[in-house]
Design a protein around this motif. Structure first.
Motif, PDB file in Angstrom:
ATOM      1  N   MET A 176       0.842  -1.198   0.000  1.00 15.07           N
ATOM      2  CA  MET A 176       0.000   0.000   0.000  1.00 15.07           C
ATOM      3  C   MET A 176       0.875   1.245   0.000  1.00 15.07           C
ATOM      4  SD  MET A 176      -3.217  -0.686   0.213  1.00 15.07           S
ATOM      5  CE  MET A 176      -4.582  -1.294   1.126  1.00 15.07           C
ATOM      6  N   THR A 177       0.460   2.245  -0.735  1.00 15.94           N
ATOM      7  CA  THR A 177       1.204   3.495  -0.740  1.00 15.94           C
ATOM      8  C   THR A 177       0.616   4.426   0.315  1.00 15.94           C
ATOM      9  OG1 THR A 177      -0.226   4.372  -2.469  1.00 15.94           O
ATOM     10  CG2 THR A 177       1.834   3.328  -3.176  1.00 15.94           C
ATOM     11  N   VAL A 178       1.449   5.296   0.824  1.00 17.64           N
ATOM     12  CA  VAL A 178       1.021   6.235   1.859  1.00 17.64           C
ATOM     13  C   VAL A 178       0.107   7.275   1.210  1.00 17.64           C
ATOM     14  CG1 VAL A 178       1.795   7.956   3.515  1.00 17.64           C
ATOM     15  CG2 VAL A 178       3.111   5.862   3.208  1.00 17.64           C
ATOM     16  N   HIS A 179      -1.033   7.497   1.835  1.00 16.13           N
ATOM     17  CA  HIS A 179      -2.033   8.439   1.335  1.00 16.13           C
ATOM     18  C   HIS A 179      -1.560   9.882   1.590  1.00 16.13           C
ATOM     19  CE1 HIS A 179      -5.913  10.445   0.877  1.00 16.13           C
ATOM     20  NE2 HIS A 179      -6.301   9.354   0.225  1.00 16.13           N
ATOM     21  N   PRO A 180      -1.906  10.813   0.701  1.00 21.30           N
ATOM     22  CA  PRO A 180      -1.524  12.223   0.919  1.00 21.30           C
ATOM     23  C   PRO A 180      -2.036  12.795   2.245  1.00 21.30           C
ATOM     24  CG  PRO A 180      -2.371  11.918  -1.314  1.00 21.30           C
ATOM     25  CD  PRO A 180      -2.554  10.610  -0.600  1.00 21.30           C
ATOM     26  N   ASP A 181      -3.112  12.211   2.784  1.00 15.30           N
ATOM     27  CA  ASP A 181      -3.634  12.672   4.076  1.00 15.30           C
ATOM     28  C   ASP A 181      -2.705  12.332   5.244  1.00 15.30           C
ATOM     29  OD1 ASP A 181      -5.827  13.771   2.847  1.00 15.30           O
ATOM     30  OD2 ASP A 181      -7.284  12.321   3.625  1.00 15.30           O
ATOM     31  N   GLN A 182      -1.575  11.714   4.967  1.00 13.68           N
ATOM     32  CA  GLN A 182      -0.574  11.432   6.001  1.00 13.68           C
ATOM     33  C   GLN A 182      -0.170  12.734   6.700  1.00 13.68           C
ATOM     34  OE1 GLN A 182       0.489   8.419   6.990  1.00 13.68           O
ATOM     35  NE2 GLN A 182       2.039   9.134   8.424  1.00 13.68           N
ATOM     36  N   ILE A 183      -0.377  13.865   6.028  1.00 13.26           N
ATOM     37  CA  ILE A 183      -0.049  15.164   6.641  1.00 13.26           C
ATOM     38  C   ILE A 183      -0.777  15.355   7.968  1.00 13.26           C
ATOM     39  CG2 ILE A 183       0.554  16.352   4.492  1.00 13.26           C
ATOM     40  CD1 ILE A 183      -2.240  17.730   4.700  1.00 13.26           C
ATOM     41  N   TYR A 184      -1.991  14.788   8.080  1.00 14.08           N
ATOM     42  CA  TYR A 184      -2.732  14.901   9.348  1.00 14.08           C
ATOM     43  C   TYR A 184      -2.045  14.102  10.450  1.00 14.08           C
ATOM     44  CZ  TYR A 184      -6.420  16.978   6.546  1.00 14.08           C
ATOM     45  OH  TYR A 184      -7.122  17.799   5.707  1.00 14.08           O
ATOM     46  N   ILE A 185      -1.541  12.933  10.097  1.00 15.56           N
ATOM     47  CA  ILE A 185      -0.847  12.087  11.074  1.00 15.56           C
ATOM     48  C   ILE A 185       0.447  12.773  11.510  1.00 15.56           C
ATOM     49  CG2 ILE A 185       0.209   9.826  11.473  1.00 15.56           C
ATOM     50  CD1 ILE A 185      -2.926   9.853  11.091  1.00 15.56           C
ATOM     51  N   GLU A 186       1.196  13.295  10.543  1.00 14.52           N
ATOM     52  CA  GLU A 186       2.451  13.994  10.865  1.00 14.52           C
ATOM     53  C   GLU A 186       2.178  15.244  11.692  1.00 14.52           C
ATOM     54  OE1 GLU A 186       4.206  14.432   6.981  1.00 14.52           O
ATOM     55  OE2 GLU A 186       4.503  12.263   6.814  1.00 14.52           O
ATOM     56  N   GLY A 187       1.090  15.931  11.365  1.00 10.16           N
ATOM     57  CA  GLY A 187       0.715  17.121  12.137  1.00 10.16           C
ATOM     58  C   GLY A 187       0.390  16.779  13.577  1.00 10.16           C
ATOM     59  N   LEU A 188      -0.301  15.659  13.779  1.00 11.89           N
ATOM     60  CA  LEU A 188      -0.595  15.211  15.151  1.00 11.89           C
ATOM     61  C   LEU A 188       0.693  14.864  15.888  1.00 11.89           C
ATOM     62  CD1 LEU A 188      -3.754  12.990  14.623  1.00 11.89           C
ATOM     63  CD2 LEU A 188      -3.612  15.044  16.021  1.00 11.89           C
ATOM     64  N   ALA A 189       1.585  14.141  15.212  1.00  7.94           N
ATOM     65  CA  ALA A 189       2.848  13.739  15.847  1.00  7.94           C
ATOM     66  C   ALA A 189       3.653  14.961  16.275  1.00  7.94           C
ATOM     67  CB  ALA A 189       3.666  12.866  14.901  1.00  7.94           C
ATOM     68  N   ASN A 190       3.568  16.022  15.486  1.00  8.67           N
ATOM     69  CA  ASN A 190       4.329  17.244  15.782  1.00  8.67           C
ATOM     70  C   ASN A 190       3.538  18.253  16.603  1.00  8.67           C
ATOM     71  OD1 ASN A 190       6.560  16.307  14.324  1.00  8.67           O
ATOM     72  ND2 ASN A 190       5.630  16.988  12.402  1.00  8.67           N
TER      73      ASN A 190
END
Length: 194
Positions: free
Chosen positions: A4-18
């Motif tokens: 599976m490829t990483v979805h562009p919405d990964q930005i939300y996950i990265e934003g939460l992590a940061n």
């Protein structure tokens, strides 16, 4: 099966992590109203919806911080499904009578189910770890917490005013004890077999 490829919405996950306040605000603005609407239509109210959302946000933050979350579907589908399942579990826990669910959302991205399962699995492991961590002595907890937050064991030793050798040995013994306790539990065995 292709990876599976990483979805562009990964930005939300990265934003939460940061802990990015703009991303967190965007999540609340874009995705939370749908969850609130769903919970209000299914035996809940605004407060219950906010409780579920808060629990899911903390779970996502913890998983994102552990860098164990690669989004392969839209964030909307994933977030909604997590909240929905958490709400259904709450209803089951607190009710002996039947619950009527008004289903109106049927098209959810197929990988969202798999991602929800992974997140729930992560949450189970985290809860087990937290319970066992609390059983450790104060010194063990302190050594492990510092070793998780400081960049080097030398800094941990300096902070605790002990030798580097002591800190390395203490960390090894504490992790060994923690691992043993976790592996001896029935919860670990059931988590491992899923």
């Amino acid at each position: 099966m292709a990876p599976m490829t990483v979805h562009p919405d990964q930005i939300y996950i990265e934003g939460l992590a940061n802990n990015d306040s703009a991303i967190i605000h965007a999540i609340y603005k874009k995705f939370v109203p749908k969850v609130v609407h769903y919970i209000r239509n299914n035996s809940g109210d605004e407060d219950k919806a906010q409780d579920v959302i808060q629990e899911v946000m903390i779970l996502l933050f913890n998983q994102a911080k552990a860098q164990q979350l690669q989004l392969t579907c839209p964030f909307d589908a994933y977030f909604f499904l997590l909240c929905k399942r958490k709400w259904l579990n709450e209803l089951k826990k607190h009710s002996n009578k039947g619950v009527t669910i008004k289903e109106e959302l049927t098209s959810i991205h197929e990988s969202a189910d798999e991602m929800v399962w992974q997140t729930e699995h992560f949450d189970e492991k985290q809860q087990l770890y937290d319970v066992m961590f609390e059983k450790l002595g104060e010194k063990c907890q302190e050594v492990l917490k510092l070793s998780f937050t400081l960049p080097s064991m030398e800094e941990v030793a300096e902070k605790l005013a002990v030798t580097y050798g002591y800190v390395r040995k203490k960390k090894s013994l504490c992790i060994g004890q923690l691992t043993q306790w976790i592996q001896e539990t029935n919860r670990f065995k059931s988590i491992k077999n899923t």
